[in-house]
Design an enzyme around this catalytic site. Sequence first.
Site, PDB file in Angstrom:
ATOM      1  CG  ASP A 191      -3.226 -49.721  67.085  1.00 35.42           C
ATOM      2  OD1 ASP A 191      -2.480 -50.142  66.653  1.00 35.42           O
ATOM      3  OD2 ASP A 191      -3.993 -48.670  66.779  1.00 35.42           O
TER       4      ASP A 191
ATOM      5  CD  GLU B 139       3.451 -51.272  66.971  1.00 38.31           C
ATOM      6  OE1 GLU B 139       2.642 -52.028  66.122  1.00 38.31           O
ATOM      7  OE2 GLU B 139       3.264 -50.011  67.166  1.00 38.31           O
TER       8      GLU B 139
ATOM      9  CG  ASP C  50      -2.108 -48.419  60.495  1.00 36.18           C
ATOM     10  OD1 ASP C  50      -2.871 -49.012  60.913  1.00 36.18           O
ATOM     11  OD2 ASP C  50      -1.452 -47.513  60.985  1.00 36.18           O
TER      12      ASP C  50
END
Length: 799
Positions: free
Chosen positions: A405, A408, A483
């Site tokens: 997670d 990015e 999300d």
Amino acid sequence: MITNTEIVRTGNQFPNHIVDFKQENDKFYFTTQNGVILQLTILRDSVVRFRYATEHVFEPDFSYAISEDVNLGYNELKIQDEVPEYIVITSKIKIHINKTNLKVKIVDMADQVISEDELGFHWEENFDYGGNVVKMSKVCHAGESYYGMGDKASHTNLKGKRVNNWVTDTYAYGKDQEPLYKSIPFYIGLKESKAYGIFFDNSFSTYFDFAGERRNVTSYWADGGEMNYYFFYGPKMCDVVESYTDLTGLPELPPLWALGFHQSKWSYYPEQKVRDIASNFRKLNIPCDAIYLDIDYMDGFRCFTWDKNHFPDPKKMIDDLGEDGFKVVTMIDPGIKIDRDYWVYQQAMEKGYFCRRADGPLFKGKVWPGPCNFPDFTHPDVREWWADLYKEMIAGLGVSGVWNDMNEPAIMEVPSKTANLDVRHDYDGHPCSHRKAHNVYGMQMVRATYEGIKKYMFPRRPFVLTRAAYSGTQRYCATWTGDNVATWEHLWIANVQMQRMSMSGYSFVGSDIGGFAEQPNGELFARWIQLAVFHPFCRVHSSGDHGDQEPWSFGDEITDIVREFIELRYQLLPYLYTMFYNYIKEGFPMLQSLVFYDQDDVQTHFRTDEFIFGKQLLVCPVQEPNSLGRRMYFPKGNWYNYWTDEMVEGGVERWVSAELDRIPLFVREGAMIPKYPVQQYVGEKEIEKLAIDVYFKSGTENSEVYEDHQEGYDYKKGRYSLRRFKFTGKENELIIQQFKDGNYITPYHNFVMTFHGLPFEIDSVELDNEEVGLDEIKLNGNNTIEVSKDFTELHIFGK
């Protein structure tokens, strides 16, 4: 002497006339008078690479997106030197290159235009960073439509939209919001029922305008790098998607448990909470294969550590859960806490593995542990080190999977939400700034994770999940769409995102069921489960801030509905596993929008809700509250209502009843749908008989079922079972022929076939040309029979 040194900003620059041409086997080079070179490479008869250099210089040819296993080769290749243009010809297409301006036009063998440049390639010097902003514009023809581009939260048809690929932590994103978590710069164009595709392989921030700014122009551009794109000709959408997926690669088969139902939350802790969740699943007989541990299992959010207060003996907990059929999946983020006493930090510092900024200092960003440094996953030595960090977690403790997670990478409390653009990266020996490496950073992190999990999980198969991705990441892992929010709009968004991702070469995908942010009511949760059991990756995940979101959190009525649909998913596991097999063998997407299923029907071009699950199930979720049904479109063919066996003829839109405990679900006539018994987890039961639902059709239909050991790699050595069935239905008889490949011996001996829609009463049965008694095959009043799995031809006669 004073000299005027002001930089002249020239704006857009264009190629001029061709002054030189040469051919080197499958490559053609066209050079213009002002120093532009077009390198045109024929990969296959219908796959062509276009690569443009300015000032006579190409950049080093390197890409993380391209698979090492690309199928190459063509049947025909020649070039014609005509007065106004060069024409490169394969057996599928002709490529016209204008000698005056380097513009490209691609036509089929009947000279129908498939794609043509408008302004074509042009560029603008980037005086802030150096290099060029590279641009391409194509003609958008009347009626042309566009699909693909990964997990965009927009209508499946992107006509009129503009999107940006810059992987971004976009908490609680909304419809049409840009950019999101993934960069998949690939789209499918559909013009006059002929499909083509374009993959703009450029890892800088890229932009696509699908006739939004100018209704007759589609354009794409990047903040740096080269104009480097691949063109795929169909003419079917499946040809385009399979060619793109072949180019960017395919995963291995996952373990079968990874296709079961998974439960997650931010966060399940302490240990007793995890045990209670697991116990409740088994007590309520709700199937579940995996429980996830979010960041709170760690010691102060330090990756590869455990909080000994919350989890004093993680190995015992994992072993105990395993005995009850649960796999444990743990989260690992890229940010490494700056802590001199932390062993991971110490190793990375000693080895010089953290990213640095342009003028030397380590890049620092705030994430969950506080100030962090970040490994440069674009360096092969860093990836190898990172992979080895998983040894204790996987081989020592018995964790079964990992999810990456925040990769990015997501950075808190900065306007950009990510690393500074001047951060430096190795880029596998092609040093660059974060402007180029940003979109592949998460991909290379999860690549390293995959390699580590695979190494220490062997001989079992790995399971890895990522949030950030670039084209080609599907080779390593599953993904989810980040999300989202517990709203009906996000239920719609999840539906279109799964379809779009599948058409973008990335089928192993799911959403946070019920929404990550905020909390659904029971009705929304039930409707989301009904949709998500028909997504390749099926996981509930929610924020801990908004209440509970387990299947039993909304009262008995919703619990019963959720249980029924999770049970249905477990029944359909052999069908789903066969879908996955077709995906890894052919690049065939596991979900298909209706336009993919039938691009010749213009009614499908703007449908968003209905989709095909596998090749033979039609699904249409209810996406509005207080609904007792909905209108839906039925594509070509005839379809059986899964719940009632009512037949619906395709090519029409009609109302379908669907109270809260039902989703519109239909089966294509002629289909043979394999089913397992309901299990609480994969492997709980030995499969004693394979159930097959057979849906009558007047005519022929092909079905198949793929099975193997459900773990391990023996399937790569031929230890699999692929059964192909040919169904032929006539007025008073039906014939089922079976063709088997592979040498895996399934544990069951018989098929139990249930026939739906038979137009006759069964009178007699022949098995491999010998008549068998009706009592011998256990014929009952529900048109169910039992036969040996090894038959070659089953012949059923009616009266």
